[in-house]
Enzyme design. Structure first.
Site, PDB file in Angstrom:
ATOM      1  N   ASP A   1       0.859  -1.193   0.000  1.00 35.64           N
ATOM      2  CA  ASP A   1       0.000   0.000   0.000  1.00 35.64           C
ATOM      3  C   ASP A   1       0.893   1.240   0.000  1.00 35.64           C
ATOM      4  O   ASP A   1       1.566   1.515   0.981  1.00 35.64           O
ATOM      5  CB  ASP A   1      -0.883  -0.063   1.255  1.00 35.64           C
ATOM      6  CG  ASP A   1      -1.619   1.240   1.522  1.00 35.64           C
ATOM      7  OD1 ASP A   1      -1.774   2.030   0.579  1.00 35.64           O
ATOM      8  OD2 ASP A   1      -2.035   1.444   2.678  1.00 35.64           O
TER       9      ASP A   1
ATOM     10  N   ASP B   1      -3.831   4.032   2.724  1.00 30.58           N
ATOM     11  CA  ASP B   1      -5.281   3.850   2.948  1.00 30.58           C
ATOM     12  C   ASP B   1      -5.622   2.430   3.393  1.00 30.58           C
ATOM     13  O   ASP B   1      -6.792   2.075   3.536  1.00 30.58           O
ATOM     14  CB  ASP B   1      -6.087   4.249   1.694  1.00 30.58           C
ATOM     15  CG  ASP B   1      -5.821   3.310   0.513  1.00 30.58           C
ATOM     16  OD1 ASP B   1      -4.964   2.402   0.621  1.00 30.58           O
ATOM     17  OD2 ASP B   1      -6.469   3.493  -0.542  1.00 30.58           O
TER      18      ASP B   1
ATOM     19  N   ASP C   1      -1.957  -1.179  -3.717  1.00 29.37           N
ATOM     20  CA  ASP C   1      -2.191  -0.451  -4.966  1.00 29.37           C
ATOM     21  C   ASP C   1      -1.039  -0.686  -5.947  1.00 29.37           C
ATOM     22  O   ASP C   1      -0.052  -1.346  -5.617  1.00 29.37           O
ATOM     23  CB  ASP C   1      -2.393   1.046  -4.675  1.00 29.37           C
ATOM     24  CG  ASP C   1      -1.316   1.593  -3.742  1.00 29.37           C
ATOM     25  OD1 ASP C   1      -0.130   1.345  -4.022  1.00 29.37           O
ATOM     26  OD2 ASP C   1      -1.656   2.238  -2.731  1.00 29.37           O
TER      27      ASP C   1
ATOM     28  N   ASP D   1      -5.238 -10.048 -15.302  1.00 29.72           N
ATOM     29  CA  ASP D   1      -6.421 -10.899 -15.241  1.00 29.72           C
ATOM     30  C   ASP D   1      -7.439 -10.333 -16.219  1.00 29.72           C
ATOM     31  O   ASP D   1      -7.651  -9.118 -16.259  1.00 29.72           O
ATOM     32  CB  ASP D   1      -7.002 -10.816 -13.822  1.00 29.72           C
ATOM     33  CG  ASP D   1      -7.445 -12.145 -13.259  1.00 29.72           C
ATOM     34  OD1 ASP D   1      -8.254 -12.808 -13.928  1.00 29.72           O
ATOM     35  OD2 ASP D   1      -6.993 -12.497 -12.165  1.00 29.72           O
TER      36      ASP D   1
ATOM     37  N   ASP E   1     -10.122 -15.532 -16.468  1.00 27.47           N
ATOM     38  CA  ASP E   1     -10.968 -15.951 -15.356  1.00 27.47           C
ATOM     39  C   ASP E   1     -12.123 -16.826 -15.846  1.00 27.47           C
ATOM     40  O   ASP E   1     -12.778 -16.503 -16.846  1.00 27.47           O
ATOM     41  CB  ASP E   1     -11.528 -14.685 -14.688  1.00 27.47           C
ATOM     42  CG  ASP E   1     -12.261 -14.972 -13.399  1.00 27.47           C
ATOM     43  OD1 ASP E   1     -11.603 -15.346 -12.415  1.00 27.47           O
ATOM     44  OD2 ASP E   1     -13.504 -14.809 -13.370  1.00 27.47           O
TER      45      ASP E   1
ATOM     46  N   GLU F   1      -8.166 -20.152 -16.168  1.00 24.23           N
ATOM     47  CA  GLU F   1      -8.747 -20.802 -14.996  1.00 24.23           C
ATOM     48  C   GLU F   1      -9.787 -21.785 -15.518  1.00 24.23           C
ATOM     49  O   GLU F   1     -10.826 -21.376 -16.033  1.00 24.23           O
ATOM     50  CB  GLU F   1      -9.428 -19.790 -14.068  1.00 24.23           C
ATOM     51  CG  GLU F   1      -9.938 -20.494 -12.825  1.00 24.23           C
ATOM     52  CD  GLU F   1     -10.996 -19.720 -12.047  1.00 24.23           C
ATOM     53  OE1 GLU F   1     -11.116 -19.965 -10.848  1.00 24.23           O
ATOM     54  OE2 GLU F   1     -11.713 -18.884 -12.637  1.00 24.23           O
TER      55      GLU F   1
ATOM     56  N   HIS G   1      -5.784 -17.059  -4.734  1.00 17.68           N
ATOM     57  CA  HIS G   1      -6.619 -16.205  -3.895  1.00 17.68           C
ATOM     58  C   HIS G   1      -7.974 -16.818  -3.576  1.00 17.68           C
ATOM     59  O   HIS G   1      -8.781 -16.201  -2.889  1.00 17.68           O
ATOM     60  CB  HIS G   1      -6.798 -14.851  -4.596  1.00 17.68           C
ATOM     61  CG  HIS G   1      -7.489 -15.010  -5.912  1.00 17.68           C
ATOM     62  ND1 HIS G   1      -6.925 -15.689  -6.985  1.00 17.68           N
ATOM     63  CD2 HIS G   1      -8.721 -14.619  -6.340  1.00 17.68           C
ATOM     64  CE1 HIS G   1      -7.772 -15.695  -7.997  1.00 17.68           C
ATOM     65  NE2 HIS G   1      -8.864 -15.049  -7.628  1.00 17.68           N
ATOM     66  N   ASP G   2      -8.251 -18.005  -4.099  1.00 18.83           N
ATOM     67  CA  ASP G   2      -9.532 -18.664  -3.831  1.00 18.83           C
ATOM     68  C   ASP G   2      -9.395 -19.832  -2.859  1.00 18.83           C
ATOM     69  O   ASP G   2     -10.396 -20.420  -2.456  1.00 18.83           O
ATOM     70  CB  ASP G   2     -10.129 -19.211  -5.141  1.00 18.83           C
ATOM     71  CG  ASP G   2     -10.466 -18.108  -6.126  1.00 18.83           C
ATOM     72  OD1 ASP G   2     -10.837 -17.003  -5.688  1.00 18.83           O
ATOM     73  OD2 ASP G   2     -10.354 -18.358  -7.339  1.00 18.83           O
TER      74      ASP G   2
HETATM   75  C1  GLC Z   1     -12.591 -16.946 -10.379  1.00 17.59           C
HETATM   76  C2  GLC Z   1     -11.685 -16.108  -9.502  1.00 17.59           C
HETATM   77  C3  GLC Z   1     -12.449 -15.789  -8.240  1.00 17.59           C
HETATM   78  C4  GLC Z   1     -13.682 -15.005  -8.596  1.00 17.59           C
HETATM   79  C5  GLC Z   1     -14.513 -15.740  -9.631  1.00 17.59           C
HETATM   80  C6  GLC Z   1     -15.516 -14.834 -10.235  1.00 17.59           C
HETATM   81  O1  GLC Z   1     -12.888 -18.152  -9.801  1.00 17.59           O
HETATM   82  O2  GLC Z   1     -10.484 -16.762  -9.268  1.00 17.59           O
HETATM   83  O3  GLC Z   1     -11.679 -15.082  -7.318  1.00 17.59           O
HETATM   84  O4  GLC Z   1     -14.439 -14.796  -7.443  1.00 17.59           O
HETATM   85  O5  GLC Z   1     -13.732 -16.225 -10.692  1.00 17.59           O
HETATM   86  O6  GLC Z   1     -14.895 -13.906 -11.081  1.00 17.59           O
END
Ligand code: GLC
Length: 510
Positions: free
Chosen positions: A12, A16, A20, A89, A193, A253, A313-314
């Site tokens: 950051d 804030d 970023d 992404d 994605d 993905e 991140h999931d």
């Molecule tokens: C993918 C991303 C996830 C997001 C989802 C909807 O699975 O990795 O973080 O919530 O798509 O875009």
């Protein structure tokens, strides 16, 4: 080697409490020090942040919380100056419900953009058109009724993320323009994605119940109805490939559990490189790791090159899913496999899931614990922020951080650095074949990597007791690396016995 940055949580620059773009630019040297070749940035686009940037209102604008387009340009330039490539992404499956396209689409059944999204009449009895569920456990049906026009719209995720209709050529063209926009700005590739969801079953037939959801790790009881990926999706991905050209890295993905269907997304090298999900729902045991890799190797098309990730991140954090000892072993696996490794920010430190109290929870799918701020140093904001961080920093950040681990020869960070250096200078590890040893001892997973006359043996013992890799008189070569920082390197011990949870890399001299 690839590295995923979650922009809200990396660095950051303005205090804030939210990461970023300038923050990322200021920390690129960590990636260089680690040995990263390319960085993937999760979304930083204009968004109401219901799904933290995966709900987009303008695919070609930067959300002010992350900075400006000029900050993207500066980041890309700074990365390129350091020899790092940049992947962004792209979210083609859906937009935010506040995207102007959706506002127009929902305004009336006659709207010129009505068909840009997936609309359907109520099912018999007035409910949703079919049994499809949102991928998020808490979000219920994948359909929401739009009172004004009396039809349901499809949303594979939250109701604030309506799915685009990829059957409509104008939609395809609009997303192609988004890709062109970012390529012209100098990005080197994309992570696509939810790429497997772009085409829906046109008959809207009910989905069968599925045995397991790929992301059950963070979604207890998360058995969902499976999205059935449609044959037509391959054609739209070939179009995407044609737009970006053969040399742009396209990571997909592909949340498809069946390995053969998953591998089909390579196409004949004319679609994308599907991110490998096989590790995500498996325990860190010898058997599970071996079968994840062998299943992948068995289904790859000719010339197909895997990209393996152990975290994102999931998912629940690697060090939480596997424990700290096996996170070290998993690092050896990831960095010695045949395929490009992808590391999720902070996994190189052994960051763990951080408990987030219900009142501080932010994510609609319970994924906050794996998205907490990067731990740079032992200061109160962990070197991430001078303000109040958007998610909590755990007390363990006092020792699990870049500065402390950089100074500790036995740290996980230094294990990652050593592995990446080893990989960079070893043709066998970079590009060699992968040949697993027969599983004579079920507790041991060992494989050869070979290129030219370089032969490297990797042996992993993801069990709680010691295992013999090479009995007396059979072990020759040089021990290049062990997860045990106290084990002397050099001439290979004879016999070669691995301690519980130990992994080693040996260069064979025959
Ligand atoms: C993918 C991303 C996830 C997001 C989802 C909807 O699975 O990795 O973080 O919530 O798509 O875009």
């Amino acid at each position: 080697m690839l590295y995923q940055v979650y922009p809200r949580s990396f660095a950051d620059s303005d205090g804030d409490g939210v990461g970023d773009l300038r923050g990322i630019t200021g920390r690129l040297d960590h990636l260089v020090d680690l040995g990263v070749d390319a960085v993937w940035l999760s979304p930083f686009y204009a968004s109401p942040m219901v799904d933290f940037g995966y709900d987009i209102t303008d695919h070609c604008a930067v959300d002010p919380v992350f900075g400006t387009l000029a900050d993207v340009d500066a980041l890309v330039a700074a990365a390129h100056a350091r020899g790092l490539r940049v992947l962004v992404d792209v979210v083609p499956n859906h937009t935010s419900d506040r995207h102007p396209w959706f506002a127009e689409s929902r305004s009336s059944r006659d709207s010129g953009r009505r068909d840009w999204y997936v609309w359907a009449d109520p099912g018999p009895g007035g409910g949703p058109p079919n049994n499809w569920l949102s991928a998020f456990a808490a979000s219920g049906p994948a359909w929401t009724l739009d009172g004004r026009t009396g039809q349901y719209y499809l949303h594979s995720y939250t109701a604030a993320q309506p799915d685009l209709n990829w059957q409509n050529a104008a939609v395809r063209e609009a997303v192609h323009d988004v890709l062109r926009f970012w390529l012209e700005r100098g990005v080197d590739g994309f992570r696509v994605d939810a790429a497997h969801r772009l085409v829906k079953d046109p008959t809207l037939a009910d989905n069968p119940a599925d045995v397991a959801h790929l992301r059950t790790a963070l979604v207890p009881g998360g058995t969902r109805l499976r999205h059935i990926d449609q044959p037509g999706v391959h054609e739209v991905l070939r179009e995407v490939r044609a737009v970006v050209g053969p040399d742009t890295l396209l990571l997909g993905e592909i949340g498809v559990a069946d390995p053969t269907r998953w591998a089909a997304y390579y196409g004949s090298g004319d679609e994308l490189v599907p991110l490998n999900p096989t590790f995500w729902s498996r325990p860190c045991t010898t058997d599970a790791l071996r079968s994840a890799v062998d299943t992948t190797e068995a289904v790859l098309p000719p010339g197909g090159w895997p990209v393996y990730a152990l975290g994102n991140h999931d998912l629940s954090r690697l060090a939480t899913r596997c424990g700290s000892a096996r996170a070290r072993l998993a690092a050896v696996l990831l960095l010695t496999l045949r395929g490009t490794p992808l590391v999720y920010y902070g996994d190189e430190l052994g960051m763990t899931d951080v408990p987030v109290p219900p009142e501080a929870a932010r994510d609609p799918d319970g994924r906050d614990p794996a998205r907490t701020p990067m731990q740079w140093d032992a200061s109160p904001g962990a070197g991430f922020t001078t303000g109040r961080p958007w998610l909590p920093i755990p007390p363990t950040a006092g020792t699990v951080n870049v500065a402390a681990e950089r100074a500790d020869p036995g740290s996980l960070l230094n294990l990652y650095r050593a592995l990446i250096r080893l990989r960079r200078r070893s043709p066998a590890l970079r590009t060699g074949d992968y040949r697993p040893l027969p599983p004579t001892d079920p507790g041991l997973y060992a494989y050869w990597r070979q290129a030219g006359d370089q032969r490297i043996l990797v042996a992993l013992n993801a069990t709680g007791r010691s295992r013999t890799v090479a009995p007396p008189g059979t072990s020759t070569g040089r021990l290049l690396l062990s997860t045990d920082p106290d084990r002397p390197l050099g001439e290979c011990p004879d016999p070669l016995v691995l301690a519980a949870d130990e992994a080693v890399v040996v260069e064979s001299d025959r």
